[in-house]
Motif scaffolding. Structure first.
Motif, PDB file in Angstrom:
ATOM      1  N   SER A 112       0.866  -1.236  -0.033  1.00  0.00           N
ATOM      2  CA  SER A 112       0.014  -0.098   0.076  1.00  0.00           C
ATOM      3  C   SER A 112       0.785   1.272  -0.207  1.00  0.00           C
ATOM      4  CB  SER A 112      -0.796  -0.159   1.198  1.00  0.00           C
ATOM      5  OG  SER A 112      -1.735  -0.987   1.329  1.00  0.00           O
ATOM      6  N   ALA A 113       0.432   2.363  -0.464  1.00  0.00           N
ATOM      7  CA  ALA A 113       1.103   3.441  -0.784  1.00  0.00           C
ATOM      8  C   ALA A 113       1.389   4.037   0.539  1.00  0.00           C
ATOM      9  CB  ALA A 113       0.581   4.642  -1.450  1.00  0.00           C
ATOM     10  N   THR A 114       2.411   4.781   0.831  1.00  0.00           N
ATOM     11  CA  THR A 114       2.760   5.392   2.109  1.00  0.00           C
ATOM     12  C   THR A 114       2.911   6.752   1.680  1.00  0.00           C
ATOM     13  OG1 THR A 114       5.143   5.314   1.492  1.00  0.00           O
ATOM     14  CG2 THR A 114       4.447   3.561   3.039  1.00  0.00           C
ATOM     15  N   VAL A 115       2.782   7.508   2.882  1.00  0.00           N
ATOM     16  CA  VAL A 115       2.452   9.230   2.647  1.00  0.00           C
ATOM     17  C   VAL A 115       3.218   9.910   3.382  1.00  0.00           C
ATOM     18  CG1 VAL A 115       0.886  10.912   3.033  1.00  0.00           C
ATOM     19  CG2 VAL A 115      -0.178   8.493   2.248  1.00  0.00           C
ATOM     20  N   GLY A 116       4.081  10.721   2.950  1.00  0.00           N
ATOM     21  CA  GLY A 116       4.953  11.551   3.609  1.00  0.00           C
ATOM     22  C   GLY A 116       4.778  12.759   4.566  1.00  0.00           C
ATOM     23  N   SER A 117       4.532  14.010   4.192  1.00  0.00           N
ATOM     24  CA  SER A 117       3.945  15.259   4.824  1.00  0.00           C
ATOM     25  C   SER A 117       2.627  14.912   5.334  1.00  0.00           C
ATOM     26  CB  SER A 117       4.163  16.384   4.155  1.00  0.00           C
ATOM     27  OG  SER A 117       2.737  16.326   3.338  1.00  0.00           O
ATOM     28  N   TRP A 118       2.492  15.626   6.682  1.00  0.00           N
ATOM     29  CA  TRP A 118       1.119  15.699   7.328  1.00  0.00           C
ATOM     30  C   TRP A 118       0.038  16.223   6.516  1.00  0.00           C
ATOM     31  CZ3 TRP A 118      -1.889  13.388  10.585  1.00  0.00           C
ATOM     32  CH2 TRP A 118      -2.971  14.109  11.015  1.00  0.00           C
ATOM     33  N   ASP A 119       0.261  17.234   5.848  1.00  0.00           N
ATOM     34  CA  ASP A 119      -0.599  17.918   4.873  1.00  0.00           C
ATOM     35  C   ASP A 119      -1.157  16.774   3.731  1.00  0.00           C
ATOM     36  OD1 ASP A 119      -0.533  20.381   6.056  1.00  0.00           O
ATOM     37  OD2 ASP A 119       0.591  21.151   4.533  1.00  0.00           O
ATOM     38  N   ASP A 120      -0.113  16.088   3.335  1.00  0.00           N
ATOM     39  CA  ASP A 120      -0.575  14.791   2.302  1.00  0.00           C
ATOM     40  C   ASP A 120      -1.281  13.685   3.070  1.00  0.00           C
ATOM     41  OD1 ASP A 120       0.658  16.332   0.248  1.00  0.00           O
ATOM     42  OD2 ASP A 120       2.527  15.200   0.219  1.00  0.00           O
ATOM     43  N   GLU A 121      -0.802  13.476   4.395  1.00  0.00           N
ATOM     44  CA  GLU A 121      -1.569  12.431   5.059  1.00  0.00           C
ATOM     45  C   GLU A 121      -3.082  12.781   5.326  1.00  0.00           C
ATOM     46  OE1 GLU A 121      -1.197  10.084   9.250  1.00  0.00           O
ATOM     47  OE2 GLU A 121       0.553  10.898   8.421  1.00  0.00           O
ATOM     48  N   LEU A 122      -3.088  14.156   5.643  1.00  0.00           N
ATOM     49  CA  LEU A 122      -4.462  14.574   6.123  1.00  0.00           C
ATOM     50  C   LEU A 122      -5.374  14.256   4.953  1.00  0.00           C
ATOM     51  CD1 LEU A 122      -6.007  15.403   8.652  1.00  0.00           C
ATOM     52  CD2 LEU A 122      -5.366  17.947   7.946  1.00  0.00           C
ATOM     53  N   ASP A 123      -4.963  14.992   3.747  1.00  0.00           N
ATOM     54  CA  ASP A 123      -5.711  14.579   2.723  1.00  0.00           C
ATOM     55  C   ASP A 123      -5.978  13.416   2.061  1.00  0.00           C
ATOM     56  OD1 ASP A 123      -5.807  17.414   2.207  1.00  0.00           O
ATOM     57  OD2 ASP A 123      -3.975  17.426   0.885  1.00  0.00           O
ATOM     58  N   ALA A 124      -5.046  12.336   2.402  1.00  0.00           N
ATOM     59  CA  ALA A 124      -5.147  10.816   2.055  1.00  0.00           C
ATOM     60  C   ALA A 124      -6.337  10.171   2.959  1.00  0.00           C
ATOM     61  CB  ALA A 124      -3.643  10.047   2.149  1.00  0.00           C
ATOM     62  N   ARG A 125      -6.049  10.828   4.330  1.00  0.00           N
ATOM     63  CA  ARG A 125      -7.071  10.099   5.030  1.00  0.00           C
ATOM     64  C   ARG A 125      -8.622  10.468   4.929  1.00  0.00           C
ATOM     65  NH1 ARG A 125      -5.281   7.602   9.725  1.00  0.00           N
ATOM     66  NH2 ARG A 125      -2.790   7.850  10.017  1.00  0.00           N
ATOM     67  N   THR A 126      -8.850  11.867   4.821  1.00  0.00           N
ATOM     68  CA  THR A 126     -10.319  12.093   4.656  1.00  0.00           C
ATOM     69  C   THR A 126     -10.502  13.470   4.238  1.00  0.00           C
ATOM     70  OG1 THR A 126     -12.037  12.788   6.167  1.00  0.00           O
ATOM     71  CG2 THR A 126      -9.992  13.271   7.131  1.00  0.00           C
ATOM     72  N   ALA A 127     -11.549  13.905   3.676  1.00  0.00           N
ATOM     73  CA  ALA A 127     -11.955  15.092   3.393  1.00  0.00           C
ATOM     74  C   ALA A 127     -12.920  15.869   4.115  1.00  0.00           C
ATOM     75  CB  ALA A 127     -12.506  15.056   1.647  1.00  0.00           C
ATOM     76  N   CYS A 128     -13.170  15.068   5.187  1.00  0.00           N
ATOM     77  CA  CYS A 128     -14.422  15.709   6.021  1.00  0.00           C
ATOM     78  C   CYS A 128     -13.599  16.444   6.876  1.00  0.00           C
ATOM     79  CB  CYS A 128     -14.991  14.347   7.001  1.00  0.00           C
ATOM     80  SG  CYS A 128     -16.059  15.182   8.418  1.00  0.00           S
ATOM     81  N   PRO A 129     -14.132  17.992   7.006  1.00  0.00           N
ATOM     82  CA  PRO A 129     -13.380  18.830   7.727  1.00  0.00           C
ATOM     83  C   PRO A 129     -13.574  18.842   9.242  1.00  0.00           C
ATOM     84  CG  PRO A 129     -15.597  19.798   6.792  1.00  0.00           C
ATOM     85  CD  PRO A 129     -15.229  18.444   6.231  1.00  0.00           C
TER      86      PRO A 129
END
Length: 236
Positions: A112-129
């Protein structure tokens, strides 16, 4: 050393309809599942959240086994999880006979893809504000956890238990095809693709519809392990 379990119970006056043991994914805390836990509890399912730390999975396994053996928690007893929590839930369901079913949301797999920066991780996790704020404000949440590879040998196989597999169509971590593949031929598996959802499918924009799908699966499981239909859609 002890783990911490967070609990939500059915409202006063209602009989509990079953138990859902939630296993956390990479970086997550019990607080990650407050909204999900409260919603299932409102429908009279008892919810227990167990932290599934990749560095101490034996501790989580013992706690899950203890919850399954607890006679005060009603059946059916279902393991649920997201990310590596989903992968671990599938593995435990194949090992522990007291598991009646599994809910696997966005399972993480080797490769599975790994994610680097926190901003990228947050985007990968969810779009729910709301959920973005929940994980950002949670002091216990481990930022950067999605940069950690899934352990080798952690492929998911069908545990031969009734299963609901939920996956976001926009999940950048694991593809829906990879998540669904082990269950394509399983007679008691329901595969649900959530339109536009990211990796944290239980806590993304469509969390209400996802929770309703989980409840419908639980209600079907109460009727039998062959998952009889509770609601049938007919034409005309």
């Amino acid at each position: 050393m002890t783990n911490s379990t967070t609990a939500w119970d059915e409202p006063d006056g209602l009989a509990a309809r079953g138990t859902v043991v939630v296993l956390t994914g990479r970086g997550e805390t019990a607080g990650t599942y407050q909204r999900f836990g409260r919603r299932l509890a409102a429908d009279a399912y008892r919810v227990r959240v167990v932290r599934a730390d990749l560095d101490n999975l034996e501790l989580a396994r013992r706690e899950v086994a203890a919850l399954l053996a607890d006679d005060t928690l009603p059946a059916p007893k279902v393991l649920a999880g997201s990310d590596t929590g989903a992968t671990f839930a599938a593995r435990l369901a194949g090992e522990l006979p007291a598991v009646d079913g599994v809910v696997l949301a966005g399972p993480a797999l080797p490769g599975s893809a790994t994610v680097g920066s926190w901003d990228d991780e947050l985007d990968a996790r969810t779009a729910c504000p709301t959920h973005r704020r929940v994980v950002s404000d949670d002091d216990g949440f481990v930022r950067g956890a999605l940069a950690r590879p899934v352990p080798s040998g952690w492929e998911v196989s069908d545990p031969a238990k009734p299963a609901l597999v939920l996956h976001g169509s926009a999940d950048p971590v694991t593809s829906p095809e990879a998540a669904f593949a082990p269950f394509r031929d399983a007679k008691t598996a329901r595969l649900s693709l959530v339109a536009g959802a990211h990796h944290d499918v239980l806590n993304d924009v469509s969390h209400r519809s996802v929770a309703a799908t989980v409840v419908l699966f639980l209600e079907s499981l109460k009727l039998g392990s062959d998952l009889p239909a509770v609601v049938e859609h007919v034409q005309g």
